[in-house]
Design a protein around this motif. Structure first.
Motif, mmCIF file in Angstrom:
data_model
loop_
_atom_site.group_PDB
_atom_site.id
_atom_site.type_symbol
_atom_site.label_atom_id
_atom_site.label_comp_id
_atom_site.label_asym_id
_atom_site.label_seq_id
_atom_site.Cartn_x
_atom_site.Cartn_y
_atom_site.Cartn_z
ATOM 1 N N LYS A 116 10.890 7.999 -0.770
ATOM 2 C CA LYS A 116 9.878 6.959 -0.609
ATOM 3 C C LYS A 116 10.431 5.606 -1.067
ATOM 4 N N GLU A 117 11.164 5.611 -2.164
ATOM 5 C CA GLU A 117 11.747 4.363 -2.671
ATOM 6 C C GLU A 117 12.778 3.801 -1.693
ATOM 7 N N LYS A 118 13.535 4.672 -1.055
ATOM 8 C CA LYS A 118 14.512 4.215 -0.063
ATOM 9 C C LYS A 118 13.807 3.603 1.143
ATOM 10 N N LEU A 119 12.674 4.188 1.535
ATOM 11 C CA LEU A 119 11.901 3.638 2.638
ATOM 12 C C LEU A 119 11.313 2.284 2.266
ATOM 13 N N GLU A 120 10.953 2.111 0.996
ATOM 14 C CA GLU A 120 10.441 0.818 0.539
ATOM 15 C C GLU A 120 11.515 -0.272 0.688
ATOM 16 N N THR A 121 12.765 0.097 0.425
ATOM 17 C CA THR A 121 13.865 -0.854 0.612
ATOM 18 C C THR A 121 13.994 -1.248 2.079
ATOM 19 N N MET A 122 13.948 -0.259 2.944
ATOM 20 C CA MET A 122 13.966 -0.520 4.385
ATOM 21 C C MET A 122 12.834 -1.450 4.793
ATOM 22 N N ALA A 166 0.831 -1.207 0.000
ATOM 23 C CA ALA A 166 0.000 0.000 0.000
ATOM 24 C C ALA A 166 0.864 1.256 0.000
ATOM 25 N N PHE A 167 1.992 1.203 0.708
ATOM 26 C CA PHE A 167 2.907 2.341 0.742
ATOM 27 C C PHE A 167 3.526 2.570 -0.633
ATOM 28 N N ALA A 168 3.906 1.481 -1.286
ATOM 29 C CA ALA A 168 4.508 1.601 -2.627
ATOM 30 C C ALA A 168 3.522 2.184 -3.629
ATOM 31 N N GLU A 169 2.252 1.811 -3.486
ATOM 32 C CA GLU A 169 1.228 2.228 -4.447
ATOM 33 C C GLU A 169 0.431 3.445 -3.979
ATOM 34 N N MET A 170 0.677 3.882 -2.739
ATOM 35 C CA MET A 170 -0.133 4.923 -2.104
ATOM 36 C C MET A 170 -1.621 4.567 -2.197
ATOM 37 N N ASN A 171 -1.925 3.346 -1.765
ATOM 38 C CA ASN A 171 -3.283 2.824 -1.816
ATOM 39 C C ASN A 171 -3.969 3.136 -0.484
ATOM 40 N N MET A 188 0.592 11.789 3.349
ATOM 41 C CA MET A 188 1.614 12.107 2.367
ATOM 42 C C MET A 188 1.002 12.365 0.997
ATOM 43 N N LYS A 189 1.704 13.167 0.227
ATOM 44 C CA LYS A 189 1.313 13.365 -1.167
ATOM 45 C C LYS A 189 1.791 12.177 -1.989
ATOM 46 N N GLU A 190 0.979 11.765 -2.933
ATOM 47 C CA GLU A 190 1.277 10.558 -3.698
ATOM 48 C C GLU A 190 2.607 10.660 -4.431
ATOM 49 N N GLN A 191 2.940 11.836 -4.944
ATOM 50 C CA GLN A 191 4.181 12.002 -5.709
ATOM 51 C C GLN A 191 5.241 12.800 -4.949
#
Length: 214
Positions: A115-121, A32-37, A106-109
């Protein structure tokens, strides 16, 4: 009527079921975080009370077993660990809800690279939790130690992200977006800490000694 040792095994299986539910929450939140769902985030928040109920039920079962059976040595350790692990899992679920709530602000963009670095974490923390539960299921101290070794990776990524976030030019970013990303990073870092805690409980259950694996 179950024997005491079959009751111990039942407690462990119930705890693993709770762990599976928490894993699903982590996985859904990462996606959901990756997609901002935002719809999935709402569902994650609504589902949290079920995990709270599982933790309360586990606490009641274990407390009753201790009071009725008065176990000692290894059996007592298993029940103490069950209490600790269920409490840690409930706190992980709370952190997932915190991530959902911050992400909805958060804003989607906004600040995509961070955001991508947080996805790695998040991916590392998710894998750590999965392996910590596997280690608990199999009483695998070696796997537990490997889980704890991953915590440094998460800490390093978190530290780097925070430093970069607060070096941004304020004229180019909205401070609330920076704050929300920082909070999300902190919550992910805490999930990794709890995975390490679970690993430490595995070691304690197996050999009766407390080790700081972090």
């Amino acid at each position: 009527m179950r024997t005491f040792h079959s009751q111990l095994e039942y407690v462990k299986q119930e705890l693993l079921t709770m762990g599976s539910q928490v894993e699903k929450q982590i996985h859904r939140m990462r996606q959901a975080f990756a997609e901002m769902n935002y719809a999935t985030m709402d569902q994650i928040i609504e589902h949290d009370h079920l995990i709270n109920q599982l933790e309360i039920g586990m606490h009641d079962k274990v407390t009753l077993l201790i009071s009725k059976q008065q176990p000692v040595a290894t059996d007592l350790r298993k029940l103490i660990v069950a209490l600790k692990v269920s409490s840690d899992l409930e706190r992980v679920a709370d952190l997932v809800v915190d991530i959902a709530k911050q992400s909805q602000r958060m804003k989607e963009q906004g600040l995509v690279s961070f955001k991508e670095k947080l996805e790695t974490m998040f991916s590392i923390a998710e894998a750590m939790m999965h392996d910590a539960l596997k280690a608990y299921e199999a009483s695998d101290m070696l796997l537990a130690q490997k889980v704890a070794m991953q915590d440094d990776r998460v800490d390093d990524l978190y530290g780097k992200i925070i430093r970069e976030l607060f070096q941004l030019d304020n004229s180019d970013v909205e401070i609330d977006q920076v704050t929300q990303l920082a909070f999300v990073g902190r919550y992910i870092e805490r999930i990794a800490d709890y995975a390490t805690n679970l690993s430490e409980w595995v070691v304690y259950e197996v050999n009766g000694k407390h080790f700081d694996l972090n």
